[in-house]
Enzyme design. Structure first.
Site, PDB file in Angstrom:
ATOM      1  N   ARG A  20      12.193   9.808   8.723  1.00  0.00           N
ATOM      2  CA  ARG A  20      12.761   8.479   8.490  1.00  0.00           C
ATOM      3  C   ARG A  20      12.142   7.857   7.232  1.00  0.00           C
ATOM      4  O   ARG A  20      12.797   7.654   6.225  1.00  0.00           O
ATOM      5  CB  ARG A  20      12.511   7.569   9.707  1.00  0.00           C
ATOM      6  CG  ARG A  20      13.380   6.313   9.739  1.00  0.00           C
ATOM      7  CD  ARG A  20      12.917   5.166   8.856  1.00  0.00           C
ATOM      8  NE  ARG A  20      11.601   4.655   9.216  1.00  0.00           N
ATOM      9  CZ  ARG A  20      10.961   3.732   8.531  1.00  0.00           C
ATOM     10  NH1 ARG A  20      11.501   3.223   7.436  1.00  0.00           N
ATOM     11  NH2 ARG A  20       9.755   3.342   8.897  1.00  0.00           N
ATOM     12  N   HIS A  34      -0.454   2.558  10.715  1.00  0.00           N
ATOM     13  CA  HIS A  34       0.475   3.183   9.752  1.00  0.00           C
ATOM     14  C   HIS A  34      -0.127   2.945   8.367  1.00  0.00           C
ATOM     15  O   HIS A  34      -0.027   1.845   7.814  1.00  0.00           O
ATOM     16  CB  HIS A  34       1.855   2.530   9.901  1.00  0.00           C
ATOM     17  CG  HIS A  34       2.885   3.010   8.929  1.00  0.00           C
ATOM     18  ND1 HIS A  34       3.930   3.833   9.286  1.00  0.00           N
ATOM     19  CD2 HIS A  34       3.041   2.778   7.604  1.00  0.00           C
ATOM     20  CE1 HIS A  34       4.681   4.084   8.228  1.00  0.00           C
ATOM     21  NE2 HIS A  34       4.158   3.445   7.193  1.00  0.00           N
ATOM     22  N   CYS A  88       6.993   3.086  -1.357  1.00  0.00           N
ATOM     23  CA  CYS A  88       7.476   1.721  -1.183  1.00  0.00           C
ATOM     24  C   CYS A  88       8.053   1.240  -2.494  1.00  0.00           C
ATOM     25  O   CYS A  88       7.408   1.370  -3.532  1.00  0.00           O
ATOM     26  CB  CYS A  88       6.346   0.799  -0.751  1.00  0.00           C
ATOM     27  SG  CYS A  88       6.893  -0.914  -0.568  1.00  0.00           S
ATOM     28  N   ASN A 118       2.997   7.360   2.261  1.00  0.00           N
ATOM     29  CA  ASN A 118       2.338   7.497   3.549  1.00  0.00           C
ATOM     30  C   ASN A 118       1.181   8.482   3.517  1.00  0.00           C
ATOM     31  O   ASN A 118       1.197   9.468   2.771  1.00  0.00           O
ATOM     32  CB  ASN A 118       3.353   8.033   4.573  1.00  0.00           C
ATOM     33  CG  ASN A 118       4.450   7.039   4.860  1.00  0.00           C
ATOM     34  OD1 ASN A 118       4.263   6.108   5.615  1.00  0.00           O
ATOM     35  ND2 ASN A 118       5.608   7.235   4.232  1.00  0.00           N
TER      36      ASN A 118
END
Lengths: 320, 320
Positions: free
Chosen positions: A18, A210, A243, A252
């Site tokens: 995702r 996260h 991002c 990430n």
């Protein structure tokens, strides 16, 4: 010195399909997405974020959300979650038999407006409607709070703001909260502080960290989170993702790098790292570019290099 | 939780001009090397490894060692060090008024043979001759012990081997020892253990941690070293450097990423980060390729992005 105080093994939650795929320029074929998720299901991961039930116009890369969620082979024990932005998305996710709905909003007003085109209050109201819809369906609920460790436009975000948002969702029956370092602004001291405060105030909630590796601190922040009692970590295979508000930045924390660290440190984590690395090895072809994961490039620290055949000749010459 | 127990500020030692430039394919013009080192001298670094007094045939990229060491502008308080492999190199380094001679050998026999074409015993004997030569010249001495945290061919290296080597040099009057994680095999628990054991056994010695980021653990290892009482860190501007025995791997811990971490954590470190970043910004042009440093790409965590002009229109539309 580092201490893992909890007896609970660390749980790894894969978000690459995702959070990673959503920003890729190319459309990854549905069958390839399903194959990757099926491979990941056999790696010992606790959760896999399969897709996002967003409007296909908003995120064309994930326009096949329904087919992917219906097409994967579910492995017992793995939670299949999906991002859900609104009631329409929740209905689609529930129809596709999604185990968990992952709702998202930002702790910072500016980031929420830019990213979701709503005020935070509007987001809370919209997400609570999803919570009410899901009640009784058997689907679990998680809320991911973006910019929990800082907003790239506003700067520091008060801990009270983050914890206050979490409380509103937990009070309505949400089981899990994810604290997101969306643009990699956190440092280990801050992670220990916010995660520790969360654990103390909401001991029953499922807390996920996260983390992003934007400034190289992803793994250091993960260790600080473990010390603060966090056992759930989002991570992205190969380090996919990023991002849009932090250009040039890596995204990430990389799943296999995180697992490699925990295993090297003796922190219990039930992930099959060689199998995970095998899955990661196919990513560059899948996404059409190299990926930032470092263990993928360097190998595990315990994977030794062969001694060159020339060694004995070198030794003989040295000793002559 | 992380603790910096020492009241001593952290000292950063830049190794890019030696450890970074030596593996570049292109020859960086002497004047450019000198300009970079002169810029680094104004950043608050404790030490700069300027070059290597190796045979120009062995390392053509640093064939201008004498000119560089003679050409830089010395800033009081900064120690200008250079790698010295043997007596000939030591004579050249001393003639060029080098503040410190940095000698190098491996803790692992296999790595020492492959890298230096000598057994460890031969290396010790050769380096002790350099130590004896330097005595009384006013030059300081440091020994960098490669593969202190593991050898890519042999695997684990016993702590006793590393500490035993250190002892032989310290007993002969060497002031500083650098424990090198040459191919990035260390993890934080191991760094805490070996650095803690070193500090306990040799409390008077100057101990430096030379960490690599090969598997993403460079900064985590640095925090563990700080907790074990280490105050000196080698690091490389932009993360330049690597190791021929770990193909595809990133190299040294990046100076500006390390300083950024310490400053974010409130660990005292007297380095001017904006000035350091300005120096790092010129590296891609200098070396002809991108560099791995992450703060260089993402900016410091406190450097905010401007709020887009569209924000108020978005807010008005949301609230309408």
């Amino acid at each position: 010195m580092f201490e893992h105080r909890s007896s609970h093994p660390i749980l790894i939650q894969e978000v690459g399909p995702r959070d990673g795929f959503q920003i890729e320029d190319c459309f990854i074929p549905t069958a390839d997405k399903i194959d990757l998720i099926d491979a990941l299901s056999l790696c010992g991961l606790a959760k896999i974020e399969v897709t996002s039930f967003t409007s296909p116009k908003a995120i064309p890369a994930l326009a096949d959300a329904d087919e992917v969620m219906r097409g994967i082979r579910r492995v017992p024990g793995v939670v299949y979650t999906a991002l859900v932005p609104n009631l329409r998305g929740a209905e689609r996710a529930l129809a596709a038999n999604t185990d968990e709905l992952n709702l998202v909003m930002s702790a910072s007003e500016t980031h929420n407006l830019l990213n979701l085109r709503m005020t935070r209050e509007q987001s809370v109201a919209r997400l609570l409607k999803v919570v009410d819809l899901a009640r009784g369906t058997g689907a679990a609920l998680n809320v991911s709070i973006s910019t929990s460790f800082g907003c790239p436009m506003e700067g520091a975000v008060p801990e009270a703001t983050v914890l206050g948002l979490a409380e509103r969702f937990l009070a309505r029956g949400v089981g899990g909260i994810t604290l997101c370092d969306t643009t990699g602004m956190a440092h280990p001291g801050q992670v220990a502080s916010l995660c520790g405060a969360f654990r103390a105030r909401f001991p029953e909630a499922e807390l996920t960290a996260h983390l992003h590796n934007t400034r190289g601190l992803g793994l250091s922040n993960a260790l600080a989170a473990v010390e603060a009692g966090v056992v759930r970590f989002d991570a992205s295979l190969g380090g996919l993702g990023g991002c849009p508000y932090a250009p040039g930045a890596t995204g990430n924390v990389c799943t296999e790098d995180l697992v490699h660290l925990f295993q090297a440190m003796g922190v219990p984590v039930a992930v099959d790292l060689p199998r995970l690395l095998a899955a990661a090895r196919g990513l560059p072809e899948l996404v059409g570019h190299d990926v930032p994961g470092q263990v993928l490039h360097a190998g595990r620290s315990q994977d030794l290099h062969p001694v060159p055949a020339s060694l004995e000749a070198i030794r003989a010459r040295a000793e002559a």
